[in-house]
Scaffold this active site. Structure first.
Site, PDB file in Angstrom:
ATOM      1  CG  ASP A 175      -2.379   0.516   0.828  1.00 37.00           C
ATOM      2  OD1 ASP A 175      -2.410   1.638   0.309  1.00 37.00           O
ATOM      3  OD2 ASP A 175      -3.264  -0.112   1.031  1.00 37.00           O
ATOM      4  CG  HIS A 220      -4.518   2.082  -2.065  1.00 44.64           C
ATOM      5  ND1 HIS A 220      -4.362   3.167  -0.789  1.00 44.64           N
ATOM      6  CD2 HIS A 220      -5.953   2.609  -2.455  1.00 44.64           C
ATOM      7  CE1 HIS A 220      -5.564   3.599  -0.544  1.00 44.64           C
ATOM      8  NE2 HIS A 220      -6.383   3.066  -1.537  1.00 44.64           N
ATOM      9  CD  GLU A 231      -9.953   4.083  -1.346  1.00 46.02           C
ATOM     10  OE1 GLU A 231     -10.805   4.706  -0.592  1.00 46.02           O
ATOM     11  OE2 GLU A 231      -8.968   3.961  -0.816  1.00 46.02           O
TER      12      GLU A 231
END
Ligand code: ACM
Length: 531
Positions: free
Chosen positions: A161, A245, A310
């Site tokens: 991440d 990410h 995202e």
């Protein structure tokens, strides 16, 4: 469940025997577990000897995870559709033993009962984010122990991440040096408080302003975790989150971003970064594929999670390679570049014999290429929007996993309550155990055709605020048990009052294992008062 007369005496004289060699590891595992938890270690034999045996056998007329457990005063018989099903029966037997009365130090009186059981969903998962904070191999194993106790069969390991890269990749050593450390960390030490005869946990999060890392798992450590999980009949689903990410990877290898001359720093806090993989650069795509190739050799589970949540398109929009690729694809939305990336990665995974998982953005973001996604055969992990995402997955013929973000109910790292003294956590509101329990993963309005695609449930744990194993357990338990029950029990048989009643027994097993859990759901719980 049928309650019968009498009791079986479980003691060190009890012998576990089995009718098939494939059950030997499960028998040994159970004997050790019983010894750890209840101080009573039965013997093992490959055929019935002596009195009071526990008889394990396979029945190929059962489904893979289906079992019966029959306790009588003379014997305990377990039949299962596979060693995994026998393992589940023994986990139930462990729970009964943990709660049973003792007739002497090492003997337990198990009430006679007949249980016939099988799970509602095939995929019963729990995710752990080890990027925002790492958990040691021992801690990861302890989390896996919790899954095993609750018949959860998938461990989704979120390995990469923005805040840290945690998986050793031999071709790219900077991932686990530069990519695995950051300048500070938001840590939340928690402590136990006993007040008014109640047990509470409390703690305040703060920036440490100290370097965090480099922390990562070596390939040998990841293999060790895979073995450990397999002994508990749990598959490990690894995730490399791409193309968003992905800051930790780009901090190490900025040439694969949209601005090769400006390396981002590994993030300290949570959020969504605009720095993403340049999916129109063939070398960047090859970088992603090479990472996946190495990891696929470590994780035998035939599925691989490529993230996909995202992911802002802003940097693609002003990048010449991305603009050109979009033109070639004949599409107007830059989101189509993400779908094309998913398609390329999916072809690569297929060449390695793997199928793909992605977060729901792959089908719910405007501009995603749904025709390509339909052909991908991907399993969609639905979080936000969860239910409409799952409905959409089903309409495309894709399988869906339910891990509801809304009101936090399957996001098991959310705050346990808003009571005074509650540790700092992500998310406020009344993200409580009852809301998690009462959530309906497969609503009755879903057609039977679509329902076939709702293949499972998952508890998802993000670790932005969680820097210790104690805090991990405090937030995960007992919410993970609610989700495990939604995974196992048909919706119409679920009942919150019954869960609370049973929890007073199940907490004995948690206590024996030394697990920490939140108590807000207990009938005699008194919220902590400000002084
Ligand atoms: C997610 O919570 N970003 C999947």
């Amino acid at each position: 469940v049928e309650v019968l007369q009498g009791e079986f005496v479980l003691s060190p004289k009890t012998v576990i025997c089995f009718d098939d060699k494939s059950l030997a590891p499960t028998a040994q595992f159970y004997a050790a577990e019983l010894s750890d938890m209840c101080g009573c270690r039965p013997k093992i034999a490959s055929r019935p000897i002596g009195k009071s045996p526990i008889l394990l056998s396979l029945d190929d007329s059962f489904e893979e995870e289906q079992y019966t457990l029959h306790i009588t005063p003379k014997a305990i018989t377990v039949e299962g559709g596979s060693p995994k099903a026998v393992f589940y029966a023994l986990q139930s037997l462990l729970q009964i033993a943990a709660d049973a009365e003792s007739s002497s130090a090492a003997a337990r009186l198990l009430p006679a009962v007949k249980i016939a059981d099988k799970p509602y969903f095939g995929y019963r998962g729990a995710m752990l984010d080890v990027c925002r904070h790492i958990f040691t191999v021992e801690e990861v194993k302890r989390y896996i122990d919790i899954l095993a106790l609750h018949k959860i069969n998938r461990f989704h390991w979120h390995l990469t991440d923005d805040q840290g890269w945690r998986a050793e990749i031999k071709q790219y050593p900077l991932l686990t040096t530069t990519g695995a450390e950051r300048k500070s960390s938001y840590d939340t030490p928690i402590t136990k408080v006993i007040e008014n005869g109640q047990t509470y946990w409390t703690g305040e999060g703060a920036q440490t302003n100290r370097k965090y890392g480099p922390f990562y798992y070596t390939q040998e450590e990841m293999k060790d975790v895979v073995r450990y999980a397999a002994e508990r009949h749990i598959d490990v689903l690894p995730e490399v989150d791409m193309p968003g990410h992905f800051v930790a990877a780009l901090a190490a290898y900025p040439k694969y971003s949209c601005h090769p001359d400006r390396a981002p720093e590994v993030w300290i806090n949570g959020g969504i970064s605009a720095d993403v993989l340049n999916v129109a650069d063939p070398e960047a795509v090859q970088f992603a594929k090479n990472i996946i190739t190495e990891l696929c050799a470590i994780f035998p589970y035939p599925y691989f999670h490529i993230g996909g949540d995202e992911c802002p398109t802003s940097q693609w929009e002003s990048n010449a390679l991305c603009q050109e690729k979009l033109r070639q694809l004949g599409k107007s939305s830059f989101r189509a570049l993400q779908t094309e990336f998913i398609r390329e990665i999916n072809v690569h995974l297929a060449s390695l014999g793997k199928k793909m998982f992605c977060w729901n953005e792959s089908i719910t973001e405007s501009g995603a290429d749904l025709d390509l996604m339909k052909q991908s055969g991907a399993t969609i992990m639905c979080w936000n929007p969860c239910q409409s995402g799952a409905a959409k997955a089903a309409s495309l013929g894709l399988d869906a996993i339910i891990t509801e973000w809304g009101s936090g109910c399957y996001y098991i790292n959310r705050k346990q309550s808003n009571d005074y003294g509650e540790p700092t956590a992500a998310g406020g509101g009344n993200d409580n155990v009852e809301a998690t329990y009462n959530y309906i993963p497969l609503p009755s309005g879903v057609s039977s055709q679509a329902a076939k695609h709702y293949i499972g449930v998952q508890g998802t744990f993000w670790a932005e605020h969680v820097s210790s194993n104690e805090y991990l357990e405090y937030l995960a338990l007992p919410r993970l048990m609610c989700i495990a029950e939604a995974g196992w029990t048909p919706q119409e048989q679920k009942s919150w009052p019954s869960f609370v009643r049973r929890m007073t027994h199940d907490t004995k097993m948690l206590d024996l294992g030394g697990y920490i859990y939140a108590r807000h759901w207990m009938e005699d719980y008194v919220p902590r008062k400000a002084p």
